[in-house]
Design a protein around this motif. Structure first.
Motif, PDB file in Angstrom:
ATOM      1  N   UNK A 205       0.818  -1.222   0.000  1.00 15.45           N
ATOM      2  CA  UNK A 205       0.000   0.000   0.000  1.00 15.45           C
ATOM      3  C   UNK A 205       0.847   1.266   0.000  1.00 15.45           C
ATOM      4  N   UNK A 206       2.112   1.114   0.425  1.00 16.94           N
ATOM      5  CA  UNK A 206       3.017   2.285   0.405  1.00 16.94           C
ATOM      6  C   UNK A 206       3.913   2.257  -0.837  1.00 16.94           C
ATOM      7  N   UNK A 207       3.657   1.323  -1.737  1.00 17.41           N
ATOM      8  CA  UNK A 207       4.464   1.268  -2.954  1.00 17.41           C
ATOM      9  C   UNK A 207       5.732   0.437  -2.824  1.00 17.41           C
ATOM     10  N   UNK A 208       5.855  -0.314  -1.714  1.00 14.41           N
ATOM     11  CA  UNK A 208       7.016  -1.209  -1.582  1.00 14.41           C
ATOM     12  C   UNK A 208       6.588  -2.601  -2.028  1.00 14.41           C
ATOM     13  N   UNK A 209       7.295  -3.123  -3.018  1.00 16.33           N
ATOM     14  CA  UNK A 209       6.849  -4.357  -3.656  1.00 16.33           C
ATOM     15  C   UNK A 209       7.944  -5.415  -3.680  1.00 16.33           C
ATOM     16  N   UNK A 210       7.536  -6.615  -4.032  1.00 18.78           N
ATOM     17  CA  UNK A 210       8.509  -7.669  -4.270  1.00 18.78           C
ATOM     18  C   UNK A 210       9.201  -7.385  -5.601  1.00 18.78           C
ATOM     19  N   UNK A 211      10.278  -8.081  -5.871  1.00 24.89           N
ATOM     20  CA  UNK A 211      10.995  -7.830  -7.128  1.00 24.89           C
ATOM     21  C   UNK A 211      10.178  -8.248  -8.345  1.00 24.89           C
ATOM     22  N   UNK A 212       9.088  -8.985  -8.104  1.00 25.08           N
ATOM     23  CA  UNK A 212       8.325  -9.520  -9.240  1.00 25.08           C
ATOM     24  C   UNK A 212       7.471  -8.470  -9.943  1.00 25.08           C
ATOM     25  N   UNK A 213       7.085  -7.413  -9.223  1.00 24.27           N
ATOM     26  CA  UNK A 213       6.164  -6.440  -9.835  1.00 24.27           C
ATOM     27  C   UNK A 213       6.802  -5.725 -11.019  1.00 24.27           C
ATOM     28  N   UNK A 214       8.102  -5.427 -10.909  1.00 26.97           N
ATOM     29  CA  UNK A 214       8.782  -4.733 -12.005  1.00 26.97           C
ATOM     30  C   UNK A 214       8.704  -5.515 -13.311  1.00 26.97           C
ATOM     31  N   UNK A 215       8.905  -6.816 -13.221  1.00 33.76           N
ATOM     32  CA  UNK A 215       8.840  -7.656 -14.424  1.00 33.76           C
ATOM     33  C   UNK A 215       7.418  -7.688 -14.981  1.00 33.76           C
ATOM     34  N   UNK A 216       6.453  -7.784 -14.066  1.00 30.92           N
ATOM     35  CA  UNK A 216       5.053  -7.793 -14.498  1.00 30.92           C
ATOM     36  C   UNK A 216       4.719  -6.500 -15.235  1.00 30.92           C
ATOM     37  N   UNK A 217       5.141  -5.360 -14.660  1.00 29.89           N
ATOM     38  CA  UNK A 217       4.826  -4.076 -15.281  1.00 29.89           C
ATOM     39  C   UNK A 217       5.540  -3.914 -16.621  1.00 29.89           C
ATOM     40  N   UNK A 218       6.762  -4.455 -16.705  1.00 29.89           N
ATOM     41  CA  UNK A 218       7.494  -4.351 -17.973  1.00 29.89           C
ATOM     42  C   UNK A 218       6.664  -4.982 -19.088  1.00 29.89           C
ATOM     43  N   UNK A 219       6.075  -6.133 -18.779  1.00 30.77           N
ATOM     44  CA  UNK A 219       5.276  -6.797 -19.802  1.00 30.77           C
ATOM     45  C   UNK A 219       3.959  -6.051 -20.049  1.00 30.77           C
ATOM     46  N   UNK A 220       3.335  -5.626 -18.957  1.00 28.62           N
ATOM     47  CA  UNK A 220       2.042  -4.936 -19.069  1.00 28.62           C
ATOM     48  C   UNK A 220       2.168  -3.615 -19.831  1.00 28.62           C
TER      49      UNK A 220
END
Lengths: 163, 244
Positions: free
Chosen positions: B217-232
């Motif tokens: 909720x504060x924008x701290x994520x696992x390393x996986x979100x970056x890869x997901x967003x790259x594709x999205x």
């Protein structure tokens, strides 16, 4: 001075726009068409989606626009509302009858979910009329349908599921 | 940034990221009917995301596409549970059980919200999500009470995702001071009851309390979100403003 558009005639014409995914039904049959009204000299057509992610909505919006263009109505817009939420109760009886004739079992009763135990509701096969049918999958070719098979005539068929 | 914007964004981000992960299953599910089912579930989630992000955007002069495609990882406020990689099919069903049960409880309360748009979204979505809960429950029962191998993998998936469940119910100042919001802490007991009922019936064991991740909720994520967003996001960012 322009002639004031006849709202009931516009509603009749716009209501004939078919659902691109179940073309036997019009948006009037489905209950997707909520209202047609005049805001000053602008014709406003109000529609509601069946499911949040229904991909047919864009096409329905386009076809409504084209129907209004054909009526030579210069000033029009399509408005989408979410509330009150669409349910299968909005579908007309003649719409349900058209579904049966098309080979799709119409929605019956209420939503068949709610607990961890599968509720088995019997559906009548729209092709041969047998009540001996099995649900294959609760999700079908579009958001609004589930997939069934008739054990009597062995034909698979779609069911417009109740929500 | 207004409270309402931040709150609607949370709900929209949860739905968007969940939709992206669910959609990754299409053509990779164990059977054709499951491809269709997960395609439909992902579409429901995407539909909810679009309406929510369009609403959030309207509060700050942006479009749903601006929010989905042109924000970076730290600006996303989704739950970490939604962004975790898919893992095996048991993981997909464990996640759907945890997340859809939460969404169902949330939307059920939110449809009484004094915010008309939120109430409208929730009133539609609650019925769709009921089907998601049902679908996940059926699979957890089938896999948990299936073979030794399916039981082992179902249990492993339930355990692996458990440390990401507390984040769903974390209360903060925003949900407490925003009148149209639902404080998720109020949903936890009922969530626990429902999820436990399914897990018990599946012959699996409900995971014990454990270390719990937080920060989404504060924008701290696992390393996986970056890869997901790259594709999205890569098509929209490579061809800004393109349409077809």
């Amino acid at each position: 001075m322009a002639v004031k558009p006849d709202v009931s005639e516009i509603r009749r014409v716009v209501g004939e726009v078919p659902d691109p995914e179940v073309p036997v039904l019009t948006i009037e049959d489905l209950g997707v068409l909520r209202d047609v009204r005049l805001d000053d000299d602008e014709v406003v057509v109000v529609i509601t989606p069946t499911y949040s992610g229904c991909p047919a909505m864009d096409m329905i919006r386009t076809e409504i626009g084209q129907a209004l263009d054909r009526l030579e109505i210069a000033n029009h817009r399509v408005e989408t509302v979410l509330s009150p939420a669409w349910t299968t109760d909005w579908m007309s009886d003649s719409g349900k009858q058209k579904l049966v004739e098309y080979g799709i079992a119409p929605p019956t009763g209420r939503q068949a979910v709610g607990g961890p135990v599968l509720l088995s509701l019997t559906l009548r096969c729209p092709l041969c009329g047998s009540p001996d049918t099995t649900e294959l999958s609760r999700f079908g070719s579009t958001s609004c349908k589930s997939l069934w098979r008739c054990n009597a005539c062995r034909e698979p068929f779609d069911h417009f599921k109740a929500i | 940034m207004s409270d309402l914007y931040a709150y609607v964004l949370r709900l929209g981000d949860d739905a968007l990221i969940a939709a992206q992960r669910t959609a990754e299953w299409i053509a990779a599910a164990p059977q054709l009917e499951e491809d269709v089912a997960l395609g439909n579930i992902g579409l429901d989630q995407l539909g909810q995301a679009r309406t929510l992000l369009a609403y959030a955007g309207s509060l700050v002069g942006k479009t749903e596409d601006d929010l989905a495609y042109f924000r970076d990882e730290r600006e996303f406020t989704n739950l970490q549970l939604c962004e975790l990689p898919n893992g095996d099919f048991a993981h997909a069903m464990a996640r759907l059980l945890y997340f859809a049960t939460y969404q169902h409880l949330l939307y059920d309360v939110l449809r009484e919200s004094s915010d008309e748009t939120l109430a409208g979204v929730a009133g539609k979505a609650v019925k769709e999500v009921a089907y998601h809960v049902d679908h996940a429950s059926q699979w957890v029962l089938r896999l948990g009470d299936g073979t030794d191998e399916s039981h082992r993998r179902m249990q492993a998936a339930l355990d692996a995702l458990w440390p990401y469940t507390a984040e769903m119910f974390a209360s903060d100042d925003l949900v407490k001071r925003l009148p149209v919001a639902v404080d998720p802490a109020t949903l936890e007991q009922e969530w626990l009851r429902r999820v436990t009922e399914v897990i018990d019936a599946s012959t699996c064991t409900r995971p014990e309390s454990s270390y719990q991740h937080s920060g989404g909720r504060e924008g701290r994520h696992t390393e996986h979100l970056g890869y997901l967003l790259a594709e999205l996001q890569h098509v929209a960012r490579s061809h800004p403003g393109a349409s077809w």
